[in-house]
Design a protein around this motif. Sequence first.
Motif, mmCIF file in Angstrom:
data_model
loop_
_atom_site.group_PDB
_atom_site.id
_atom_site.type_symbol
_atom_site.label_atom_id
_atom_site.label_comp_id
_atom_site.label_asym_id
_atom_site.label_seq_id
_atom_site.Cartn_x
_atom_site.Cartn_y
_atom_site.Cartn_z
ATOM 1 N N ALA A 1 -6.079 -5.208 -11.788
ATOM 2 C CA ALA A 1 -5.660 -4.731 -10.471
ATOM 3 C C ALA A 1 -5.536 -3.211 -10.449
ATOM 4 N N LEU A 2 -5.011 -2.626 -11.525
ATOM 5 C CA LEU A 2 -4.853 -1.170 -11.561
ATOM 6 C C LEU A 2 -6.189 -0.461 -11.754
ATOM 7 N N ASP A 3 -7.104 -1.083 -12.483
ATOM 8 C CA ASP A 3 -8.445 -0.504 -12.603
ATOM 9 C C ASP A 3 -9.120 -0.467 -11.228
ATOM 10 N N ALA A 4 -8.955 -1.565 -10.471
ATOM 11 C CA ALA A 4 -9.538 -1.622 -9.129
ATOM 12 C C ALA A 4 -8.911 -0.566 -8.217
ATOM 13 N N ALA A 5 -7.591 -0.377 -8.345
ATOM 14 C CA ALA A 5 -6.906 0.620 -7.529
ATOM 15 C C ALA A 5 -7.406 2.025 -7.837
ATOM 16 N N GLN A 6 -7.671 2.274 -9.125
ATOM 17 C CA GLN A 6 -8.131 3.603 -9.516
ATOM 18 C C GLN A 6 -9.509 3.910 -8.939
ATOM 19 N N GLN A 7 -10.299 2.865 -8.713
ATOM 20 C CA GLN A 7 -11.644 3.050 -8.176
ATOM 21 C C GLN A 7 -11.682 3.016 -6.651
ATOM 22 N N ASN A 8 -10.551 2.716 -6.041
ATOM 23 C CA ASN A 8 -10.492 2.558 -4.585
ATOM 24 C C ASN A 8 -10.176 3.904 -3.931
ATOM 25 N N SER B 1 -9.677 4.668 -0.964
ATOM 26 C CA SER B 1 -8.690 4.624 0.116
ATOM 27 C C SER B 1 -7.269 4.761 -0.403
ATOM 28 N N LEU B 2 -7.081 4.627 -1.726
ATOM 29 C CA LEU B 2 -5.746 4.750 -2.314
ATOM 30 C C LEU B 2 -5.499 6.139 -2.900
ATOM 31 N N ALA B 3 -6.390 7.060 -2.645
ATOM 32 C CA ALA B 3 -6.210 8.431 -3.136
ATOM 33 C C ALA B 3 -4.884 8.995 -2.629
ATOM 34 N N GLY B 4 -4.084 9.544 -3.542
ATOM 35 C CA GLY B 4 -2.798 10.120 -3.170
ATOM 36 C C GLY B 4 -1.651 9.134 -3.124
ATOM 37 N N TYR B 5 -1.918 7.844 -3.366
ATOM 38 C CA TYR B 5 -0.848 6.837 -3.369
ATOM 39 C C TYR B 5 -0.070 6.926 -4.677
ATOM 40 N N SER B 6 1.206 6.585 -4.624
ATOM 41 C CA SER B 6 2.040 6.535 -5.826
ATOM 42 C C SER B 6 1.981 5.137 -6.438
ATOM 43 N N LEU B 7 2.356 5.033 -7.704
ATOM 44 C CA LEU B 7 2.338 3.759 -8.425
ATOM 45 C C LEU B 7 3.729 3.487 -8.973
ATOM 46 N N HIS B 8 4.231 2.273 -8.734
ATOM 47 C CA HIS B 8 5.594 1.921 -9.137
ATOM 48 C C HIS B 8 5.596 0.581 -9.876
ATOM 49 N N PHE B 9 6.287 0.538 -11.003
ATOM 50 C CA PHE B 9 6.482 -0.684 -11.763
ATOM 51 C C PHE B 9 7.917 -1.139 -11.508
ATOM 52 N N VAL B 10 8.085 -2.375 -11.041
ATOM 53 C CA VAL B 10 9.385 -2.837 -10.542
ATOM 54 C C VAL B 10 9.687 -4.224 -11.096
ATOM 55 N N GLY B 11 10.963 -4.501 -11.382
ATOM 56 C CA GLY B 11 11.334 -5.849 -11.794
ATOM 57 C C GLY B 11 12.829 -5.997 -11.965
ATOM 58 N N HIS B 12 13.288 -7.237 -11.863
ATOM 59 C CA HIS B 12 14.692 -7.590 -12.052
ATOM 60 C C HIS B 12 14.813 -8.473 -13.289
ATOM 61 N N SER C 1 -6.035 11.451 -12.989
ATOM 62 C CA SER C 1 -6.745 11.499 -11.718
ATOM 63 C C SER C 1 -5.896 12.143 -10.627
ATOM 64 N N LYS C 2 -6.559 12.982 -9.840
ATOM 65 C CA LYS C 2 -5.888 13.562 -8.685
ATOM 66 C C LYS C 2 -5.926 12.601 -7.501
ATOM 67 N N ARG C 3 -6.610 11.473 -7.699
ATOM 68 C CA ARG C 3 -6.734 10.499 -6.624
ATOM 69 C C ARG C 3 -5.614 9.464 -6.696
ATOM 70 N N PHE C 4 -5.591 8.684 -7.775
ATOM 71 C CA PHE C 4 -4.579 7.636 -7.929
ATOM 72 C C PHE C 4 -4.246 7.490 -9.408
ATOM 73 N N PRO C 5 -2.959 7.400 -9.745
ATOM 74 C CA PRO C 5 -1.822 7.564 -8.826
ATOM 75 C C PRO C 5 -1.373 9.017 -8.740
ATOM 76 N N ALA C 6 -0.797 9.351 -7.606
ATOM 77 C CA ALA C 6 -0.261 10.692 -7.431
ATOM 78 C C ALA C 6 1.065 10.852 -8.161
ATOM 79 N N HIS C 7 1.771 9.748 -8.362
ATOM 80 C CA HIS C 7 3.082 9.764 -9.012
ATOM 81 C C HIS C 7 3.320 8.387 -9.615
#
Length: 321
Positions: A153-160, A162-173, A198-204
């Motif tokens: 999923a993250l490899d696909a996001a990096q190639q997308n 439309s997600l340029a400049g989006y942040s990435l968050h890992f979350v869990g309880h 990458s300057k595209r994804f993730p930005a943070h």
Amino acid sequence: MRVHWAVGLGVAAAASGVDVLRSVGEPGRSGVRHLAVADGELAERVAHWGRLAAATYQRFEEWEACEACQHPDISGTEVAATWSTAVSAFSRGFVGVDHRRRQVAVVFRGTTHVMDVVTDVQAALVPWPEDGALVHAGFLRAYQAARPAVAAALDAAQQNASLAGYSLHFVGHSLGGAQATLAYVDYQRQQQQAHQHSKRFPAHRQLVSFGSPQVGNRRFAQLLAAPRASSGVAEDGVLRVVHEADIVPHLPGALLMNYAHGGREIWARDTDGAEAARLTVCQLTDDGHADPACSASVSPLRWSIIDHMVYPGMRLGIPQF
């Protein structure tokens, strides 16, 4: 137990951290005090991540049919990938895209299933991901079961594009917080080894855990060191939220040697009001030593499993066995 949360903020510096005093109410609630939005950014963000973590306890594969997923704050999330593993170890979660917030979230479910409990007690430390770093064998096994789906999923996001400049968050309880921690470290190392900035994804990149147990030893905790965000605590790389006297964040270290936490703790404390809480921003630690003025100050006689089931944006029922 507080069954609803309105998370408190306003800024007061102290030697041990910052007390933030602001109330954020859920839709339909009345009598809740609101201060300036800037003061409440951390509270709003914490409740947002809590709602995403709570969604993993329902059938999030059909987002529109998931009751917890219909909160206005997260209802616009698009599920890009899901996983649910039973072979090797049990892990469940999703990757969600929020175009309004310009973010991608990798969210892991916590402990509500007997298979998760079995994973929790596999507390031997094993080497990962580098010399000197040791992690909980059961937590690592659970994350590795989810890793192929997360990586794809993250490899696909990096190639997308439309997600340029989006942040990435890992979350869990709970156990999900432990898996999110491992996923965050794994992703950071992959990017460094591949020299991919990458300057595209993730930005943070950010890790936000709720009621997470200790995942590894002090050397591993040092891998969670992240630069303090100049834009404010809400943007810090690693945030570890602990509710009042929740017992789980003290484990397995209270029973076994060599375990430690990393990152910045956000201590969510109960107040006299049934619908209010206070967030204390604890001192940032990169060496595995907890801020002694935060949850580490709670006597073991007060440790509570009930506090583990309630967090900002999250209210869970009795674990399923």
